[in-house]
Design a protein around this motif. Structure first.
Motif, mmCIF file in Angstrom:
data_model
loop_
_atom_site.group_PDB
_atom_site.id
_atom_site.type_symbol
_atom_site.label_atom_id
_atom_site.label_comp_id
_atom_site.label_asym_id
_atom_site.label_seq_id
_atom_site.Cartn_x
_atom_site.Cartn_y
_atom_site.Cartn_z
ATOM 1 N N VAL A 207 11.399 13.956 39.048
ATOM 2 C CA VAL A 207 10.765 12.641 38.897
ATOM 3 C C VAL A 207 9.313 12.688 39.350
ATOM 4 O O VAL A 207 8.556 11.742 39.135
ATOM 5 N N GLU A 233 15.513 5.530 34.643
ATOM 6 C CA GLU A 233 15.606 4.113 35.021
ATOM 7 C C GLU A 233 15.798 3.329 33.734
ATOM 8 O O GLU A 233 15.134 3.558 32.734
ATOM 9 N N ALA A 241 8.608 4.763 30.431
ATOM 10 C CA ALA A 241 9.212 5.738 29.530
ATOM 11 C C ALA A 241 10.127 6.624 30.364
ATOM 12 O O ALA A 241 9.944 6.765 31.574
ATOM 13 N N PHE A 244 7.481 10.952 30.918
ATOM 14 C CA PHE A 244 6.048 10.624 30.904
ATOM 15 C C PHE A 244 5.297 11.719 31.667
ATOM 16 O O PHE A 244 5.904 12.536 32.341
ATOM 17 N N MET A 246 2.502 12.932 34.457
ATOM 18 C CA MET A 246 1.888 12.430 35.688
ATOM 19 C C MET A 246 0.839 13.418 36.192
ATOM 20 O O MET A 246 1.037 14.634 36.119
ATOM 21 N N ILE A 388 -1.507 3.790 39.480
ATOM 22 C CA ILE A 388 -1.405 4.902 40.420
ATOM 23 C C ILE A 388 -0.575 4.473 41.622
ATOM 24 O O ILE A 388 -0.705 3.337 42.090
ATOM 25 N N GLY A 390 0.471 6.171 45.518
ATOM 26 C CA GLY A 390 0.278 7.332 46.387
ATOM 27 C C GLY A 390 0.391 6.960 47.837
ATOM 28 O O GLY A 390 0.718 5.817 48.185
ATOM 29 N N ARG A 393 0.996 11.296 53.751
ATOM 30 C CA ARG A 393 2.365 11.764 53.970
ATOM 31 C C ARG A 393 2.667 11.826 55.468
ATOM 32 O O ARG A 393 1.766 12.105 56.277
ATOM 33 N N GLY A 430 -1.892 12.170 48.928
ATOM 34 C CA GLY A 430 -1.993 12.403 47.488
ATOM 35 C C GLY A 430 -1.482 11.197 46.728
ATOM 36 O O GLY A 430 -1.103 10.183 47.316
ATOM 37 N N PHE A 431 -1.467 11.340 45.416
ATOM 38 C CA PHE A 431 -0.985 10.216 44.592
ATOM 39 C C PHE A 431 -0.566 10.712 43.225
ATOM 40 O O PHE A 431 -0.796 11.879 42.867
ATOM 41 N N ARG A 437 -0.083 5.374 31.122
ATOM 42 C CA ARG A 437 -0.695 4.079 31.476
ATOM 43 C C ARG A 437 -2.217 4.184 31.418
ATOM 44 O O ARG A 437 -2.906 3.222 31.074
ATOM 45 N N ILE A 448 3.869 1.527 25.754
ATOM 46 C CA ILE A 448 3.827 2.945 26.151
ATOM 47 C C ILE A 448 4.371 3.851 25.051
ATOM 48 O O ILE A 448 3.987 5.020 24.953
HETATM 49 O O1 4AD Z 1 4.566 5.318 42.006
HETATM 50 P P1 4AD Z 1 5.298 6.543 41.568
HETATM 51 O O2 4AD Z 1 6.782 6.447 41.446
HETATM 52 O O3 4AD Z 1 4.873 7.675 42.598
HETATM 53 C C1 4AD Z 1 5.378 8.935 42.689
HETATM 54 O O4 4AD Z 1 6.199 9.428 41.948
HETATM 55 C C2 4AD Z 1 4.731 9.762 43.749
HETATM 56 N N1 4AD Z 1 5.642 10.863 44.106
HETATM 57 C C3 4AD Z 1 3.418 10.283 43.232
HETATM 58 C C4 4AD Z 1 2.650 11.074 44.250
HETATM 59 O O5 4AD Z 1 2.284 10.540 45.276
HETATM 60 N N2 4AD Z 1 2.378 12.334 43.978
HETATM 61 O O6 4AD Z 1 4.717 7.036 40.170
HETATM 62 C C5 4AD Z 1 3.344 7.299 40.027
HETATM 63 C C6 4AD Z 1 2.815 6.683 38.755
HETATM 64 C C7 4AD Z 1 2.964 5.165 38.687
HETATM 65 O O7 4AD Z 1 1.914 4.517 39.337
HETATM 66 C C8 4AD Z 1 2.946 4.921 37.195
HETATM 67 O O8 4AD Z 1 1.635 4.887 36.684
HETATM 68 C C9 4AD Z 1 3.622 6.151 36.646
HETATM 69 O O9 4AD Z 1 3.557 7.154 37.628
HETATM 70 N N3 4AD Z 1 5.031 5.890 36.310
HETATM 71 C C10 4AD Z 1 5.492 5.759 35.069
HETATM 72 N N4 4AD Z 1 4.866 5.808 33.883
HETATM 73 C C11 4AD Z 1 5.619 5.643 32.780
HETATM 74 N N5 4AD Z 1 6.950 5.444 32.785
HETATM 75 C C12 4AD Z 1 7.624 5.388 33.966
HETATM 76 N N6 4AD Z 1 8.939 5.224 33.971
HETATM 77 C C13 4AD Z 1 6.885 5.546 35.169
HETATM 78 N N7 4AD Z 1 7.215 5.559 36.478
HETATM 79 C C14 4AD Z 1 6.076 5.774 37.150
#
Ligand code: 4AD
Ligand code: MG
Length: 463
Positions: A207, A233, A241, A244, A246, A388, A390, A393, A430-431, A437, A448
């Motif tokens: 994920v 989900e 989606a 996707f 990242m 975004i 993030g 940690r 990090g983020f 998006r 999307i």
């Molecule tokens: O906020 P999320 O869940 O963060 C993480 O997964 C962290 N582990 C990231 C990190 O810190 N390295 O997901 C990050 C971003 C969201 O802000 C959103 O833009 C996108 O991923 N995202 C999706 N985009 C499309 N479809 C989905 N189901 C998404 N879920 C998250």
């Protein structure tokens, strides 16, 4: 070898050329007696090359059956065009047909097609003006991501797609198995239910590459991953989606505010590079999809993003100006309606909300001294909401372990992750930026499913 000139190059020519060869798909064919006009597109740019085929040439004799969608090779003279709308046109001498497209069956005829219809023929939609433009913008945006990180001392790392750990702890993972459907895992008491599966333990699609990126950052300093991620989900929304892409930077010796700054710089860099290099394609979206898009993008990357603690955001949302479907109080997860209100109406620009309640965030986030919040941040942008997510940690082994236990994570599975805190731990942050998006933001496309070539969403896997 087929020696060809890209249409993008031909159209930018400084002079006429006696002999060039182009290849492409016929967009339109217009017969005018002794002359046939073919509009040719090869995907190198939004514009077509007008090809003039006159009676008496070899090319003219080869025209039978050539209609919209046919793939052809044309050689001839590139000459100044007397017509309006283009500087150059190709006077065809020879024409070879690679493939006809039967006009009674080819679905992309010259008329307006709905996005829903085009989704059903996703294997052909890159030949339309709109999707050709969207996927070229996607390509340039990816290049901008790599350029930004390369210029700022980040190493590009590759994290696994098959994984044994649930990074977000949200249980939204696709399980991967080689067991036949009629021989599911053995559920006998005490036994390892995956003992006869490929890895001998549970395996899922990742994920997020974050946990592994953290490990690499704790040796390489600044890293980023950019790859596919998967979430099972069941949310059928225009922003979710199941598969996707990242972009995930991870930085050693950095705190939450460093992550915010990097996030803002990255978003601005991608927008400015795409505006600069994809002007023609962006113009299509400004004209036909979201009027005013270019102005809004320019404003976006020239203004600093607002910053707002979560507590403050809740106050703003409850200040009475607006009625929401879901009420919010401290501890609520923000819904798209709240995120959009903050970015679009209250701040009128992207806003970074930070210090979220720990109970709505993942186990790995740094716990703040107030005991209630974690050093998390989300970048919220107009039209999209969360772009975004993030955090800084948790770098303290004991606190991290305690939080894992509280959230019901099995620390044994994360032993390697805890090692990063046992040996030479350091503040790091990090983020993750959802790449689709970002493309929605860049193009004004509102679903999307239309910014990724082959979308995967609940109940839909047609290709
Ligand atoms: O906020 P999320 O869940 O963060 C993480 O997964 C962290 N582990 C990231 C990190 O810190 N390295 O997901 C990050 C971003 C969201 O802000 C959103 O833009 C996108 O991923 N995202 C999706 N985009 C499309 N479809 C989905 N189901 C998404 N879920 C998250
Ligand atoms: Mg998030």
């Amino acid at each position: 070898m087929i020696r060809r000139t890209l249409i993008a190059e031909a159209l930018q020519s400084e002079e006429q050329k006696d002999s060039i060869q182009v290849c492409g798909w016929v967009k339109t064919r217009r017969n005018a007696g002794e002359v046939v006009f073919l509009e040719l597109n090869d995907g190198s740019c939004r514009s077509n090359l007008q090809c003039v085929v006159e009676a008496g040439t070899k090319a003219f004799d080869a025209l039978a059956g050539v209609s919209t969608g046919a793939a052809v090779r044309i050689s001839g003279r590139l000459e100044e065009s007397p017509g309006k709308g283009q500087r150059w046109e190709l006077h065809a001498e020879e024409l070879e047909v690679y493939g006809f497209a039967d006009s009674s069956a080819y679905p992309l005829q010259k008329k307006h097609h709905s996005d829903e219809f085009l989704r059903s023929i996703a294997h052909l939609r890159s030949r339309t003006n709109k999707y050709g433009a969207a996927f070229r913008i996607r390509s340039e945006a990816a290049r901008a991501v790599h350029d930004y990180f390369a210029e700022n001392g980040f190493h590009y790392v590759h994290t696994p797609i098959l994984t044994g750990s649930d990074c977000e702890g949200a249980g939204e993972m696709f399980r991967v198995t080689v067991l036949p459907p009629d021989q599911p895992v053995k559920m006998s008491e005490g036994a390892n239910p995956f003992s006869n599966d490929f890895f001998g333990r549970e395996c899922s699609l990742t994920v997020s590459g974050q946990l592994e990126a953290e490990a690499l950052a704790m040796g390489l300093g600044r890293v980023y991953t950019f790859g596919p991620t998967f979430r099972a989900e069941n949310s059928n929304t225009p922003r979710h989606a199941a598969e996707f892409w990242m972009v995930e930077p991870e930085m050693a010796f950095a705190d939450l505010f460093d992550a915010m700054k990097t996030a803002e710089d990255l978003v601005c860099r991608v927008i400015s590079q795409v505006l600069e290099r994809c002007g023609d394609d962006i113009e299509l979206f400004d004209r036909y999809v979201e009027p005013g898009l270019i102005k809004r993008l320019e404003n976006l990357w020239m203004r600093p993003f607002a910053r707002c603690p979560y507590r403050e955001a809740i106050k703003i949302l409850n200040a009475g100006g607006k009625k929401f479907e879901y009420p919010v109080s401290f501890g609520s997860d923000l819904q798209t309606e709240h995120e959009r209100f903050l970015a679009e109406e209250h701040f009128g620009r992207p806003v970074i909300v930070y210090d979220y309640p720990k109970n709505i965030k993942a186990f790995y986030m740094k716990q703040n001294d107030d005991g209630e919040t974690v050093a998390a941040m989300d970048v919220l942008v107009p039209r999209i909401g969360e772009l975004i997510g993030g955090s800084q940690r948790e770098e303290n082994a004991d606190r991290l372990l305690r939080r894992m236990r509280e959230l019901g994570q099995d620390p044994l599975k994360y032993d390697w992750y805890l090692d990063l805190r046992r040996f030479g731990t350091a503040p790091h942050a990090g983020f993750g930026m959802g790449f689709e998006r970002m493309i929605m933001l860049l193009t004004g496309i509102s679903n999307i499913r239309d910014v990724i070539p082959f979308p995967r969403t609940p109940g839909s896997l047609p290709f």
